[in-house]
Design a protein around this motif. Structure first.
Motif, PDB file in Angstrom:
ATOM      1  N   ARG A 160      -4.859   6.957   8.724  1.00 47.85           N
ATOM      2  CA  ARG A 160      -4.945   5.776   9.593  1.00 47.85           C
ATOM      3  C   ARG A 160      -6.382   5.493   9.991  1.00 47.85           C
ATOM      4  O   ARG A 160      -6.840   4.350   9.972  1.00 47.85           O
ATOM      5  CB  ARG A 160      -4.072   5.978  10.837  1.00 47.85           C
ATOM      6  N   SER A 161      -7.129   6.553  10.313  1.00 47.64           N
ATOM      7  CA  SER A 161      -8.530   6.389  10.694  1.00 47.64           C
ATOM      8  C   SER A 161      -9.357   5.849   9.533  1.00 47.64           C
ATOM      9  O   SER A 161     -10.237   4.992   9.722  1.00 47.64           O
ATOM     10  CB  SER A 161      -9.090   7.733  11.172  1.00 47.64           C
ATOM     11  N   PHE A 162      -9.052   6.314   8.320  1.00 52.34           N
ATOM     12  CA  PHE A 162      -9.779   5.851   7.137  1.00 52.34           C
ATOM     13  C   PHE A 162      -9.539   4.360   6.906  1.00 52.34           C
ATOM     14  O   PHE A 162     -10.476   3.608   6.613  1.00 52.34           O
ATOM     15  CB  PHE A 162      -9.324   6.656   5.916  1.00 52.34           C
ATOM     16  N   VAL A 163      -8.288   3.939   7.063  1.00 49.89           N
ATOM     17  CA  VAL A 163      -7.938   2.522   6.860  1.00 49.89           C
ATOM     18  C   VAL A 163      -8.572   1.654   7.937  1.00 49.89           C
ATOM     19  O   VAL A 163      -9.199   0.625   7.654  1.00 49.89           O
ATOM     20  CB  VAL A 163      -6.404   2.344   6.852  1.00 49.89           C
ATOM     21  N   GLU A 164      -8.428   2.058   9.188  1.00 47.02           N
ATOM     22  CA  GLU A 164      -8.922   1.245  10.297  1.00 47.02           C
ATOM     23  C   GLU A 164     -10.448   1.171  10.308  1.00 47.02           C
ATOM     24  O   GLU A 164     -11.023   0.178  10.771  1.00 47.02           O
ATOM     25  CB  GLU A 164      -8.418   1.825  11.624  1.00 47.02           C
ATOM     26  N   GLY A 165     -11.106   2.209   9.784  1.00 46.74           N
ATOM     27  CA  GLY A 165     -12.570   2.243   9.808  1.00 46.74           C
ATOM     28  C   GLY A 165     -13.224   1.488   8.673  1.00 46.74           C
ATOM     29  O   GLY A 165     -14.455   1.402   8.609  1.00 46.74           O
ATOM     30  N   ALA A 166     -12.415   0.923   7.767  1.00 49.20           N
ATOM     31  CA  ALA A 166     -12.980   0.215   6.614  1.00 49.20           C
ATOM     32  C   ALA A 166     -13.243  -1.247   6.951  1.00 49.20           C
ATOM     33  O   ALA A 166     -12.396  -1.918   7.540  1.00 49.20           O
ATOM     34  CB  ALA A 166     -12.005   0.290   5.427  1.00 49.20           C
ATOM     35  N   GLU A 167     -14.429  -1.742   6.585  1.00 53.41           N
ATOM     36  CA  GLU A 167     -14.649  -3.178   6.670  1.00 53.41           C
ATOM     37  C   GLU A 167     -13.776  -3.884   5.643  1.00 53.41           C
ATOM     38  O   GLU A 167     -13.175  -4.924   5.916  1.00 53.41           O
ATOM     39  CB  GLU A 167     -16.118  -3.512   6.433  1.00 53.41           C
ATOM     40  N   LEU A 168     -13.698  -3.281   4.455  1.00 51.98           N
ATOM     41  CA  LEU A 168     -12.796  -3.758   3.411  1.00 51.98           C
ATOM     42  C   LEU A 168     -12.181  -2.536   2.737  1.00 51.98           C
ATOM     43  O   LEU A 168     -12.896  -1.649   2.261  1.00 51.98           O
ATOM     44  CB  LEU A 168     -13.539  -4.595   2.368  1.00 51.98           C
ATOM     45  N   LEU A 169     -10.854  -2.472   2.712  1.00 48.64           N
ATOM     46  CA  LEU A 169     -10.137  -1.376   2.063  1.00 48.64           C
ATOM     47  C   LEU A 169      -9.567  -1.892   0.745  1.00 48.64           C
ATOM     48  O   LEU A 169      -8.792  -2.844   0.717  1.00 48.64           O
ATOM     49  CB  LEU A 169      -8.994  -0.875   2.949  1.00 48.64           C
ATOM     50  N   VAL A 170      -9.952  -1.264  -0.365  1.00 50.97           N
ATOM     51  CA  VAL A 170      -9.368  -1.594  -1.666  1.00 50.97           C
ATOM     52  C   VAL A 170      -8.512  -0.398  -2.064  1.00 50.97           C
ATOM     53  O   VAL A 170      -9.008   0.728  -2.135  1.00 50.97           O
ATOM     54  CB  VAL A 170     -10.448  -1.883  -2.722  1.00 50.97           C
ATOM     55  N   PHE A 171      -7.231  -0.647  -2.317  1.00 55.65           N
ATOM     56  CA  PHE A 171      -6.332   0.496  -2.497  1.00 55.65           C
ATOM     57  C   PHE A 171      -5.225   0.188  -3.491  1.00 55.65           C
ATOM     58  O   PHE A 171      -4.971  -0.966  -3.856  1.00 55.65           O
ATOM     59  CB  PHE A 171      -5.740   0.915  -1.148  1.00 55.65           C
ATOM     60  N   THR A 172      -4.574   1.263  -3.931  1.00 50.71           N
ATOM     61  CA  THR A 172      -3.383   1.153  -4.761  1.00 50.71           C
ATOM     62  C   THR A 172      -2.441   2.276  -4.378  1.00 50.71           C
ATOM     63  O   THR A 172      -2.844   3.260  -3.744  1.00 50.71           O
ATOM     64  CB  THR A 172      -3.721   1.209  -6.263  1.00 50.71           C
ATOM     65  N   ALA A 173      -1.173   2.129  -4.760  1.00 52.35           N
ATOM     66  CA  ALA A 173      -0.160   3.144  -4.488  1.00 52.35           C
ATOM     67  C   ALA A 173       0.821   3.168  -5.652  1.00 52.35           C
ATOM     68  O   ALA A 173       1.329   2.125  -6.072  1.00 52.35           O
ATOM     69  CB  ALA A 173       0.572   2.839  -3.179  1.00 52.35           C
ATOM     70  N   VAL A 174       1.057   4.346  -6.186  1.00 57.52           N
ATOM     71  CA  VAL A 174       1.957   4.520  -7.323  1.00 57.52           C
ATOM     72  C   VAL A 174       2.771   5.785  -7.116  1.00 57.52           C
ATOM     73  O   VAL A 174       2.388   6.667  -6.343  1.00 57.52           O
ATOM     74  CB  VAL A 174       1.178   4.615  -8.657  1.00 57.52           C
ATOM     75  N   ALA A 175       3.893   5.882  -7.814  1.00 55.55           N
ATOM     76  CA  ALA A 175       4.662   7.125  -7.772  1.00 55.55           C
ATOM     77  C   ALA A 175       3.957   8.202  -8.577  1.00 55.55           C
ATOM     78  O   ALA A 175       3.843   9.351  -8.152  1.00 55.55           O
ATOM     79  CB  ALA A 175       6.079   6.895  -8.298  1.00 55.55           C
ATOM     80  N   ARG A 176       3.452   7.802  -9.770  1.00 58.47           N
ATOM     81  CA  ARG A 176       2.795   8.757 -10.656  1.00 58.47           C
ATOM     82  C   ARG A 176       1.416   8.231 -11.056  1.00 58.47           C
ATOM     83  O   ARG A 176       1.277   7.073 -11.441  1.00 58.47           O
ATOM     84  CB  ARG A 176       3.625   8.954 -11.931  1.00 58.47           C
ATOM     85  N   LEU A 177       0.442   9.091 -10.994  1.00 56.41           N
ATOM     86  CA  LEU A 177      -0.905   8.744 -11.449  1.00 56.41           C
ATOM     87  C   LEU A 177      -0.992   9.072 -12.934  1.00 56.41           C
ATOM     88  O   LEU A 177      -1.538  10.098 -13.342  1.00 56.41           O
ATOM     89  CB  LEU A 177      -1.952   9.528 -10.644  1.00 56.41           C
ATOM     90  N   ASP A 178      -0.443   8.195 -13.760  1.00 55.68           N
ATOM     91  CA  ASP A 178      -0.386   8.472 -15.194  1.00 55.68           C
ATOM     92  C   ASP A 178      -1.164   7.428 -15.988  1.00 55.68           C
ATOM     93  O   ASP A 178      -1.813   6.536 -15.423  1.00 55.68           O
ATOM     94  CB  ASP A 178       1.068   8.549 -15.666  1.00 55.68           C
ATOM     95  N   TYR A 179      -1.093   7.519 -17.299  1.00 53.14           N
ATOM     96  CA  TYR A 179      -1.855   6.636 -18.185  1.00 53.14           C
ATOM     97  C   TYR A 179      -1.469   5.174 -17.984  1.00 53.14           C
ATOM     98  O   TYR A 179      -2.321   4.283 -18.056  1.00 53.14           O
ATOM     99  CB  TYR A 179      -1.629   7.060 -19.629  1.00 53.14           C
TER     100      TYR A 179
END
Length: 416
Positions: free
Chosen positions: A218-237
């Motif tokens: 939460r602190s990482f997200v709130e402290g960002a001027e701009l947050l670029v992110f992704t979310a996946v079940a598996r970090l695969d090819y």
């Protein structure tokens, strides 16, 4: 006709709040709720490979509020033996739920279609990519990497070919298709398009989200001027998250003050997250965070928190749908989608939210969104309004029940 969901036991957890192992998990639950609310659900067959058995085993149980028949078997058993076990499991569930007539089975994979009892109607949703289609675009080396290794790719290819042959030749087999990619592939392989019905994906973000519980995150997200992110079940090819990191590093070099967040893989398995971290220059290490996958409610909590300062990115090489970027967009998060015909969710996104699948292409798209006079929060709001007319839980239920009625009528005509 009553319906019985058929799904891998691993992908139907006891607790609906557990993190999804695969994208098919939440889809399966939505389909089950849809049939249940319409008075058409006769429960779930949970199949589980058990190499030590010589005969199939069936046990009735309850899971997540539904009566289930757990079917243990292995692929070395005779097809007729497994087919009779599936029919028996279906009959026991119908009896338990008080249905006197035969049910239609709804498979979430084609792995069991070769065992499907001939006397029953069924439909299938193909969630995963077809190896045969994948190799038309990617090399043999890339295919092996994507599916684990060459042996796994070949094993899957063989079973998928059996499944496609079953659908093509059996008039009682239908397809509930959530992906235009899959539809075009199946028709190209000779499946009668009259036995295919399209459904829009089931996505309904909560109106009120819970707080994000991980204080460090939460602190990482709130402290960002701009947050670029992704979310996946598996970090695969398939997910190609390396492109996200590359594009973000380039955007930082161009002066965009962003932080990078990657969510994916189990909390215990840090191998892929560490590999991504190695691509981040040391001077930017404090601006990068990678954490394990989140429960559905916590994922929506992340979307809610990042709505004002976040850009969600889907950098995938190949997606038969792409549920999570659609969930982000429908939650009001500014979302960027790789501009590839091999990523199904792309068709729902306006051109302004697509980027060329390269580090430069992503960096440029991030820079444009950051510099927009409207701001990323307003861009996210406008994107949500554009997509919400097409994708909703209501549209999914309408599509599913319409297709179910059509399949039921068609199957009855074949039986008459």
């Amino acid at each position: 006709m009553a319906g019985i969901l058929v799904v891998n036991e691993r992908y139907f957890p006891d607790d609906e709040l557990e993190p999804a192992q695969v994208g098919a998990t939440s889809f399966s639950r939505s389909a089950l709720r849809c049939l249940w609310n319409a008075g058409l659900s006769a429960g779930v067959i949970l199949y589980k490979r058990a190499e030590e058995l010589t005969e199939p085993q069936i046990d009735l149980t309850h899971r997540s509020g539904f009566r289930c028949a757990t079917l243990r078997f292995n692929f070395d058993m005779g097809a007729d033996t497994v087919s009779r076990a599936i029919a028996e499991a279906a009959a026991r569930l119908c009896a338990a739920y008080g249905f006197s007539s035969r049910a239609m089975l709804y498979y979430q994979t084609d792995a069991l279609l070769v065992f499907h009892p001939q006397e029953l109607a069924c439909c299938v949703t193909h969630h995963g990519p077809f190896v045969h289609d994948f190799v038309e675009t990617f090399s043999a080396r890339e295919t092996a990497q994507a599916f684990g290794d060459a042996a796994k790719a070949l094993h899957l290819f063989k079973h998928q070919e059996l499944g496609v042959n079953s659908v093509r030749s059996n008039g009682r087999m239908f397809v509930l298709q959530h992906s235009q990619l899959q539809r075009e592939y199946l028709i190209s392989r000779g499946v009668d398009e009259r036995r295919i019905r399209a459904i829009r994906p089931p996505i309904a973000p909560p109106t009120v989200s819970e707080p994000l519980r991980d204080e460090r995150l939460r602190s990482f997200v709130e402290g960002a001027e701009l947050l670029v992110f992704t979310a996946v079940a598996r970090l695969d090819y398939f997910k190609n998250v390396e492109l996200l990191v590359s594009g973000c590093v380039q955007a930082r070099k161009q002066g965009v003050p962003l932080r990078i967040l990657v969510v994916g893989d189990s909390a215990e398995d840090d191998v892929a997250r560490q590999a991504l971290r190695a691509h981040v220059p040391e001077e930017l290490s404090a601006e990068f965070m990678a954490v394990g996958k989140l429960t559905k409610s916590q994922l929506y909590a992340l979307f809610s928190l990042a709505r004002s300062n976040g850009i969600f990115v889907c950098p995938s090489r190949y997606e038969t749908l792409g549920i999570t970027p659609l969930e982000a967009a429908l939650s009001g998060v500014c979302t960027l989608m790789t501009d590839s015909e091999k990523v199904e969710a792309r068709r729902f996104f306006p051109d302004a939210h697509r980027f060329l699948p390269s580090g430069d292409g992503l960096a440029d798209a991030i820079g444009l969104a950051y510099a927009s006079p409207s701001g990323v929060e307003q861009l996210g709001k406008e994107l949500r309004e554009a997509i919400a007319t097409e994708i909703s839980e209501e549209n999914f239920e309408r599509d599913t029940l319409s297709a179910w009625s059509y399949f039921s009528q068609s199957a009855r005509q074949l039986d008459s």
